[in-house]
Design a protein around this motif. Structure first.
Motif, PDB file in Angstrom:
ATOM      1  N   VAL A  65       0.838  -1.205   0.000  1.00 34.37           N
ATOM      2  CA  VAL A  65       0.000   0.000   0.000  1.00 34.37           C
ATOM      3  C   VAL A  65       0.874   1.256   0.000  1.00 34.37           C
ATOM      4  O   VAL A  65       0.611   2.206  -0.752  1.00 34.37           O
ATOM      5  CB  VAL A  65      -0.980  -0.007   1.200  1.00 34.37           C
ATOM      6  N   LYS A  66       1.926   1.249   0.802  1.00 28.03           N
ATOM      7  CA  LYS A  66       2.821   2.411   0.874  1.00 28.03           C
ATOM      8  C   LYS A  66       3.444   2.693  -0.496  1.00 28.03           C
ATOM      9  O   LYS A  66       3.437   3.833  -0.981  1.00 28.03           O
ATOM     10  CB  LYS A  66       3.911   2.159   1.918  1.00 28.03           C
ATOM     11  N   LYS A  67       3.971   1.673  -1.138  1.00 32.68           N
ATOM     12  CA  LYS A  67       4.605   1.867  -2.451  1.00 32.68           C
ATOM     13  C   LYS A  67       3.582   2.278  -3.513  1.00 32.68           C
ATOM     14  O   LYS A  67       3.878   3.082  -4.383  1.00 32.68           O
ATOM     15  CB  LYS A  67       5.339   0.604  -2.894  1.00 32.68           C
ATOM     16  N   ALA A  68       2.383   1.727  -3.437  1.00 36.69           N
ATOM     17  CA  ALA A  68       1.347   2.095  -4.398  1.00 36.69           C
ATOM     18  C   ALA A  68       0.964   3.561  -4.246  1.00 36.69           C
ATOM     19  O   ALA A  68       0.807   4.281  -5.233  1.00 36.69           O
ATOM     20  CB  ALA A  68       0.115   1.209  -4.228  1.00 36.69           C
ATOM     21  N   LYS A  69       0.847   4.012  -3.012  1.00 40.80           N
ATOM     22  CA  LYS A  69       0.506   5.428  -2.771  1.00 40.80           C
ATOM     23  C   LYS A  69       1.626   6.347  -3.247  1.00 40.80           C
ATOM     24  O   LYS A  69       1.367   7.409  -3.796  1.00 40.80           O
ATOM     25  CB  LYS A  69       0.197   5.649  -1.288  1.00 40.80           C
ATOM     26  N   GLU A  70       2.873   5.920  -3.054  1.00 39.95           N
ATOM     27  CA  GLU A  70       4.008   6.696  -3.570  1.00 39.95           C
ATOM     28  C   GLU A  70       3.933   6.776  -5.095  1.00 39.95           C
ATOM     29  O   GLU A  70       4.159   7.843  -5.676  1.00 39.95           O
ATOM     30  CB  GLU A  70       5.332   6.061  -3.138  1.00 39.95           C
ATOM     31  N   TYR A  71       3.617   5.676  -5.734  1.00 42.44           N
ATOM     32  CA  TYR A  71       3.504   5.635  -7.196  1.00 42.44           C
ATOM     33  C   TYR A  71       2.387   6.574  -7.667  1.00 42.44           C
ATOM     34  O   TYR A  71       2.561   7.336  -8.601  1.00 42.44           O
ATOM     35  CB  TYR A  71       3.220   4.194  -7.648  1.00 42.44           C
ATOM     36  N   ILE A  72       1.250   6.504  -6.993  1.00 46.34           N
ATOM     37  CA  ILE A  72       0.098   7.351  -7.352  1.00 46.34           C
ATOM     38  C   ILE A  72       0.444   8.829  -7.160  1.00 46.34           C
ATOM     39  O   ILE A  72       0.109   9.672  -7.996  1.00 46.34           O
ATOM     40  CB  ILE A  72      -1.145   6.945  -6.529  1.00 46.34           C
TER      41      ILE A  72
END
Length: 195
Positions: free
Chosen positions: A184-191
């Motif tokens: 979730v953390k990496k996905a939010k960074e990507y977004i």
């Protein structure tokens, strides 16, 4: 696949049925790491004894009660477990045969798919293939993608763009099986990079 749940090397399901007379007999013979992964109604079932898991399933699926009339408790366990195992094997076979990755939303279905991977029943199912199912499962639970405009989201994240980015990023960090919070953390960074 059912045999892989047990710590004894049984030659057949019939051998388990002959040795076990109750849910407790079956429960004692399950491998500890498999016992918690075995759920039938919700993820909260993971810590329940097998008897409670099966009885709860039966209470919520009364339509099958006529089918189980006369079956022993181990046979009922097998019937319930086998239906989910067959579904997981079907998903795994479709992945291997057609090179497609399902978007699993159901917790129980995902749990049995995960059992398939961790039990090594399909030893040719790679960790990358597992992640292509696992990461979307985690993200659909944690992020509301409906807040994004469809065309923009599809262009920037769709077609495996975000998924491939996350997998490659975890590979760079030597994280073979990331925890949900890491995903979730990496996905939010990507977004956030796309905004």
């Amino acid at each position: 696949m059912v045999l892989a749940l047990f710590d004894n090397n049984y030659s057949s399901v019939d051998a388990i049925m002959e040795e076990c007379c109750s849910y407790e007999d079956v429960d004692r013979r399950l491998m500890p790491k498999m016992r918690d992964r075995l759920v039938y109604d919700s993820l909260e079932d993971s810590r329940l004894p097998l008897r409670d898991k099966c009885l709860q399933y039966l209470a919520n699926n009364k339509k099958i009660l006529s089918i189980i009339d006369g079956l022993s408790e181990p046979q009922i366990f097998f019937m319930i477990t086998n239906q989910y195992c067959m579904q997981a094997l079907g998903i795994g076979n479709l992945m291997k045969t057609y090179n497609v990755y399902p978007f699993i939303r159901n917790d129980i279905t995902f749990q049995f798919f995960s059992l398939l991977f961790y039990s090594n029943i399909m030893s040719d199912l790679s960790s990358e293939e597992y992640l292509k199912v696992y990461i979307p499962y985690v993200l659909q639970k944690a992020i509301d993608f409906s807040v994004f405009e469809y065309h923009n989201m599809n262009e920037k994240m769709g077609g495996g763009k975000m998924l491939n980015y996350l997998i490659k990023d975890f590979e760079k960090e030597n994280i073979e099986f990331p925890m949900p919070n890491e995903i979730v953390k990496k996905a939010k960074e990507y977004i956030n990079k796309l905004a």
